[in-house]
Write a protein that holds these residues in place. Sequence first.
Motif, PDB file in Angstrom:
ATOM      1  N   ARG A  60     -14.270 -31.975 -39.579  1.00 61.68           N
ATOM      2  CA  ARG A  60     -13.989 -31.983 -39.000  1.00 61.68           C
ATOM      3  C   ARG A  60     -14.315 -30.524 -37.451  1.00 61.68           C
ATOM      4  NH1 ARG A  60     -11.042 -30.196 -34.680  1.00 61.68           N
ATOM      5  NH2 ARG A  60      -9.701 -29.485 -36.460  1.00 61.68           N
ATOM      6  N   LYS A  61     -14.352 -29.832 -38.879  1.00 62.03           N
ATOM      7  CA  LYS A  61     -15.044 -28.526 -38.015  1.00 62.03           C
ATOM      8  C   LYS A  61     -16.508 -28.716 -38.193  1.00 62.03           C
ATOM      9  CE  LYS A  61     -10.976 -25.443 -38.413  1.00 62.03           C
ATOM     10  NZ  LYS A  61     -10.344 -24.099 -38.859  1.00 62.03           N
ATOM     11  N   GLU A  62     -16.878 -29.215 -39.266  1.00 60.67           N
ATOM     12  CA  GLU A  62     -18.452 -29.389 -39.221  1.00 60.67           C
ATOM     13  C   GLU A  62     -19.234 -30.474 -38.021  1.00 60.67           C
ATOM     14  OE1 GLU A  62     -21.229 -31.377 -42.899  1.00 60.67           O
ATOM     15  OE2 GLU A  62     -18.903 -29.465 -43.821  1.00 60.67           O
ATOM     16  N   TRP A  63     -18.347 -31.245 -38.262  1.00 58.07           N
ATOM     17  CA  TRP A  63     -18.957 -31.949 -37.024  1.00 58.07           C
ATOM     18  C   TRP A  63     -18.698 -31.183 -35.364  1.00 58.07           C
ATOM     19  CZ3 TRP A  63     -15.023 -36.288 -38.667  1.00 58.07           C
ATOM     20  CH2 TRP A  63     -15.608 -36.978 -40.347  1.00 58.07           C
ATOM     21  N   THR A  64     -17.962 -30.829 -35.372  1.00 59.45           N
ATOM     22  CA  THR A  64     -17.599 -29.783 -34.017  1.00 59.45           C
ATOM     23  C   THR A  64     -18.648 -28.814 -33.616  1.00 59.45           C
ATOM     24  OG1 THR A  64     -14.836 -30.441 -34.361  1.00 59.45           O
ATOM     25  CG2 THR A  64     -15.800 -28.613 -33.010  1.00 59.45           C
ATOM     26  N   HIS A  65     -18.783 -28.483 -35.338  1.00 61.83           N
ATOM     27  CA  HIS A  65     -19.686 -26.552 -34.923  1.00 61.83           C
ATOM     28  C   HIS A  65     -21.284 -27.365 -34.510  1.00 61.83           C
ATOM     29  CE1 HIS A  65     -21.759 -23.431 -35.750  1.00 61.83           C
ATOM     30  NE2 HIS A  65     -22.822 -23.708 -36.661  1.00 61.83           N
ATOM     31  N   GLY A  66     -21.414 -28.665 -35.250  1.00 52.98           N
ATOM     32  CA  GLY A  66     -22.397 -29.001 -34.836  1.00 52.98           C
ATOM     33  C   GLY A  66     -22.732 -30.009 -33.776  1.00 52.98           C
ATOM     34  N   ASP A  67     -22.107 -29.976 -33.298  1.00 49.44           N
ATOM     35  CA  ASP A  67     -22.085 -30.427 -31.320  1.00 49.44           C
ATOM     36  C   ASP A  67     -22.448 -29.760 -30.792  1.00 49.44           C
ATOM     37  OD1 ASP A  67     -21.173 -32.844 -32.149  1.00 49.44           O
ATOM     38  OD2 ASP A  67     -19.108 -33.257 -31.717  1.00 49.44           O
ATOM     39  N   GLU A  68     -21.079 -28.122 -31.267  1.00 52.81           N
ATOM     40  CA  GLU A  68     -21.300 -27.467 -30.744  1.00 52.81           C
ATOM     41  C   GLU A  68     -22.718 -26.202 -30.990  1.00 52.81           C
ATOM     42  OE1 GLU A  68     -18.333 -24.324 -32.398  1.00 52.81           O
ATOM     43  OE2 GLU A  68     -16.975 -24.888 -30.823  1.00 52.81           O
ATOM     44  N   ILE A  69     -23.602 -25.965 -32.264  1.00 49.79           N
ATOM     45  CA  ILE A  69     -24.802 -26.217 -32.378  1.00 49.79           C
ATOM     46  C   ILE A  69     -26.316 -26.584 -30.955  1.00 49.79           C
ATOM     47  CG2 ILE A  69     -26.470 -25.632 -33.237  1.00 49.79           C
ATOM     48  CD1 ILE A  69     -25.104 -25.024 -35.516  1.00 49.79           C
ATOM     49  N   LYS A  70     -25.385 -28.501 -31.232  1.00 49.63           N
ATOM     50  CA  LYS A  70     -25.875 -29.014 -30.427  1.00 49.63           C
ATOM     51  C   LYS A  70     -26.384 -28.297 -28.493  1.00 49.63           C
ATOM     52  CE  LYS A  70     -26.670 -33.207 -33.107  1.00 49.63           C
ATOM     53  NZ  LYS A  70     -26.407 -34.367 -33.614  1.00 49.63           N
ATOM     54  N   GLU A  71     -25.391 -28.529 -28.250  1.00 47.60           N
ATOM     55  CA  GLU A  71     -24.143 -27.911 -26.863  1.00 47.60           C
ATOM     56  C   GLU A  71     -25.396 -26.847 -26.595  1.00 47.60           C
ATOM     57  OE1 GLU A  71     -23.846 -27.787 -23.040  1.00 47.60           O
ATOM     58  OE2 GLU A  71     -23.061 -29.852 -24.458  1.00 47.60           O
ATOM     59  N   LYS A  72     -25.287 -25.373 -27.369  1.00 49.54           N
ATOM     60  CA  LYS A  72     -25.749 -23.960 -27.443  1.00 49.54           C
ATOM     61  C   LYS A  72     -27.265 -24.173 -27.201  1.00 49.54           C
ATOM     62  CE  LYS A  72     -22.190 -21.925 -28.286  1.00 49.54           C
ATOM     63  NZ  LYS A  72     -21.144 -20.991 -26.710  1.00 49.54           N
ATOM     64  N   GLU A  73     -27.781 -25.201 -27.958  1.00 47.60           N
ATOM     65  CA  GLU A  73     -29.485 -25.351 -27.649  1.00 47.60           C
ATOM     66  C   GLU A  73     -29.990 -25.373 -26.946  1.00 47.60           C
ATOM     67  OE1 GLU A  73     -29.677 -27.768 -31.282  1.00 47.60           O
ATOM     68  OE2 GLU A  73     -30.928 -26.022 -32.997  1.00 47.60           O
ATOM     69  N   LEU A  74     -29.160 -27.164 -26.121  1.00 42.53           N
ATOM     70  CA  LEU A  74     -29.002 -27.531 -24.732  1.00 42.53           C
ATOM     71  C   LEU A  74     -29.076 -26.868 -23.671  1.00 42.53           C
ATOM     72  CD1 LEU A  74     -27.324 -31.102 -25.250  1.00 42.53           C
ATOM     73  CD2 LEU A  74     -29.864 -30.654 -24.773  1.00 42.53           C
TER      74      LEU A  74
END
Length: 189
Positions: free
Chosen positions: A53-67
């Motif tokens: 779950r943390k890995e998925w959240t981290h991936g989502d956060e990275i995508k959000e940060k890139e946007l």
Amino acid sequence: FNNRRVDLERLAREKETALQSSKESHRVRETELEKEIGELRANLEQMEIEARRKEWTHGDEIKEKELQIERLQGDLLKTREDDERLLAHHAQEKVHADLQIQSLQTSCEKLRTDLTSRLQDIERYKHELHLAAERERSIERSKSQMELDWQVRLEDMERSQYGRQEELVKTLTSARDHSVAQCKQLEER
């Protein structure tokens, strides 16, 4: 020999009891360890789920940060363009303001000259008003003095008139008394 056999049997029973007690103790410990292993497996599964779950959240956060970075870069570019336009506008306004300041300074000098002239006029008017007020006070004093003089004359005339009236009354009284006396003398004759 019987004693020895009894002792051996007793020792054998004690060993059997100790062995049974040890087996029971090991069985209880084995149950506890199996329970602990089950809990550890459950915790491990929960930790693996949490890690995924943390890995998925981290991936989502990275995508959000890139946007967010893309948006911020766009905002930065727009802000730079706005700043350049604003600087050009401010430069124009500064030139306009400098011209206005120069015009206002010229007007200010003219107004200062006019103000100096008006202040001189005001001082002259104050002086004239002061002289007029002095004249008016002098006229008021003269008027008051004339009123006092007329009051004194009137009182003098009233006293003089009163004195003449008194004199006339005395004269008339004396003449009446004299006439009455003459009438009495004529009647007596």
